[in-house]
Design a protein around this motif. Structure first.
Motif, short mmCIF file in Angstrom:
data_model
loop_
_atom_site.label_atom_id
_atom_site.label_comp_id
_atom_site.label_asym_id
_atom_site.label_seq_id
_atom_site.Cartn_x
_atom_site.Cartn_y
_atom_site.Cartn_z
N VAL A 49 1.13 -1.02 0.28
CA VAL A 49 0.27 -0.11 -0.02
C VAL A 49 0.89 1.04 0.13
N ILE A 50 0.19 2.62 0.16
CA ILE A 50 1.27 3.63 -0.23
C ILE A 50 0.50 4.07 1.49
N VAL A 51 1.60 4.63 2.11
CA VAL A 51 2.21 5.04 2.94
C VAL A 51 3.01 6.41 3.54
N ASP A 52 1.58 7.99 3.20
CA ASP A 52 2.67 8.96 3.41
C ASP A 52 3.44 8.99 2.03
N GLY A 53 2.74 8.43 0.82
CA GLY A 53 3.44 8.87 -0.52
C GLY A 53 4.00 7.63 -0.64
N LEU A 54 4.95 6.63 0.23
CA LEU A 54 5.77 5.78 0.21
C LEU A 54 4.84 4.29 -0.27
N SER A 55 5.02 3.10 -0.85
CA SER A 55 4.61 2.13 -1.18
C SER A 55 5.73 1.41 0.31
N VAL A 56 5.24 0.70 1.33
CA VAL A 56 5.09 -0.31 1.76
C VAL A 56 4.10 -1.69 2.14
N LYS A 57 5.34 -2.81 2.24
CA LYS A 57 4.60 -3.39 2.47
C LYS A 57 3.67 -3.77 3.94
N SER A 58 1.91 -3.68 3.77
CA SER A 58 1.96 -3.90 5.51
C SER A 58 1.07 -4.94 5.78
N CYS A 59 2.16 -5.90 6.16
CA CYS A 59 1.94 -7.27 6.74
C CYS A 59 4.00 -6.79 7.19
N THR A 60 4.42 -5.69 7.51
CA THR A 60 5.47 -5.90 8.30
C THR A 60 5.35 -4.26 9.13
N VAL A 61 4.39 -3.96 9.12
CA VAL A 61 4.02 -2.68 9.58
C VAL A 61 3.23 -2.47 10.55
N LEU A 62 3.18 -2.44 11.52
CA LEU A 62 1.72 -2.09 12.48
C LEU A 62 1.27 -1.29 12.79
N ALA A 63 -0.49 -1.64 12.73
CA ALA A 63 -1.28 -0.37 12.36
C ALA A 63 -1.26 0.67 13.47
N VAL A 64 -0.10 0.41 15.06
CA VAL A 64 -0.02 1.86 15.70
C VAL A 64 0.87 2.38 14.94
N GLN A 65 2.16 2.25 14.42
CA GLN A 65 3.10 2.83 13.50
C GLN A 65 2.18 3.94 12.78
N ALA A 66 1.23 3.30 12.17
CA ALA A 66 0.60 4.22 10.72
C ALA A 66 0.13 5.06 11.59
N ASP A 67 -0.65 4.73 12.63
CA ASP A 67 -1.16 6.30 13.17
C ASP A 67 -1.15 7.66 13.01
N GLY A 68 -2.03 8.51 12.67
CA GLY A 68 -1.64 9.74 12.05
C GLY A 68 -1.17 9.75 10.20
N ALA A 69 -1.18 8.24 9.77
CA ALA A 69 -0.58 8.43 8.24
C ALA A 69 -2.01 8.81 7.52
N GLN A 70 -1.70 9.32 6.51
CA GLN A 70 -2.58 8.77 5.06
C GLN A 70 -2.35 7.22 4.04
N VAL A 71 -2.90 6.85 4.24
CA VAL A 71 -2.90 4.94 3.21
C VAL A 71 -3.50 5.63 2.40
N THR A 72 -3.25 4.61 1.08
CA THR A 72 -3.65 4.50 -0.22
C THR A 72 -3.75 2.98 -0.88
N THR A 73 -4.78 2.60 -0.44
CA THR A 73 -4.78 1.14 -1.10
C THR A 73 -5.01 1.41 -2.54
N LEU A 74 -5.39 0.22 -3.03
CA LEU A 74 -5.24 -0.03 -4.82
C LEU A 74 -7.57 0.22 -4.66
N GLU A 75 -8.28 0.07 -3.56
CA GLU A 75 -10.24 1.01 -3.78
C GLU A 75 -9.79 2.37 -4.06
N GLY A 76 -8.79 3.06 -3.07
CA GLY A 76 -8.64 4.50 -3.25
C GLY A 76 -7.81 4.77 -4.30
#
Length: 167
Positions: A49-76
């Motif tokens: 997915v895209i997190v704050d403009g960077l592509s990242v593998k969301s299986c190794t990012v905790l949801a708490v690490q994405a607190d405050g972030a902008q996330v874009t998925t394929l649906e978006g």
């Protein structure tokens, strides 16, 4: 723990377990099923997915690490009028998929690649997507799709600007 994450333009606050992976948050809490889980070890890239403009593998990012972030998925990725993103369109037109399981992650990784390198060579596409595996294709059509998307111009490396909506 409480997290506040903007996903595809919709900000929401949720209570999550501290060990919940972003991939599971997107699928189970937010109901966005395009973020596939293939390995939980960063080996396949199906969860990219895209997190704050960077592509990242969301299986190794905790949801708490994405607190405050902008996330874009394929649906978006699609525009507000439903028009496909240039990378989505190129994958369809260039037959850059077979079974489709890897496609969401591959498309998101391609968007990230094109944001960094708007006109990659075949080799640069292959190197840029090397962390995303496809078990069905020989990658030729995927490379062709990314190169075709690059021809669409800078929009191929951008996620749509979505008006933030409080949910």
């Amino acid at each position: 723990m409480q997290v506040s994450i903007t996903v595809n333009g919709q900000q929401r606050t949720d209570e999550v377990e501290p060990r919940l992976l972003l991939a599971h948050y997107l699928r189970e809490v937010r109901g966005l099923k395009a973020t596939n889980i293939g390995c939980d070890t960063t080996s396949c890239g199906a969860c990219t997915v895209i997190v704050d403009g960077l592509s990242v593998k969301s299986c190794t990012v905790l949801a708490v690490q994405a607190d405050g972030a902008q996330v874009t998925t394929l649906e978006g990725l699609a525009g507000p009028d439903g028009e496909m993103h240039p990378v989505q369109r190129a994958f369809r037109e260039e037959h850059g998929l077979q079974c489709g399981f890897c496609t969401p992650g591959m498309v998101m990784a391609a968007v990230g690649l094109l944001a960094d390198n708007p006109d990659p060579s075949d080799r640069e596409v292959r190197e840029g997507l090397e962390g995303n595996l496809c078990r069905c294709t020989g990658y030729h059509n995927i490379v062709r799709a990314v190169r075709a998307a690059a021809q669409a111009g800078p929009a191929a490396g951008q996620v749509p600007q979505v008006q933030e909506v409080q949910a």
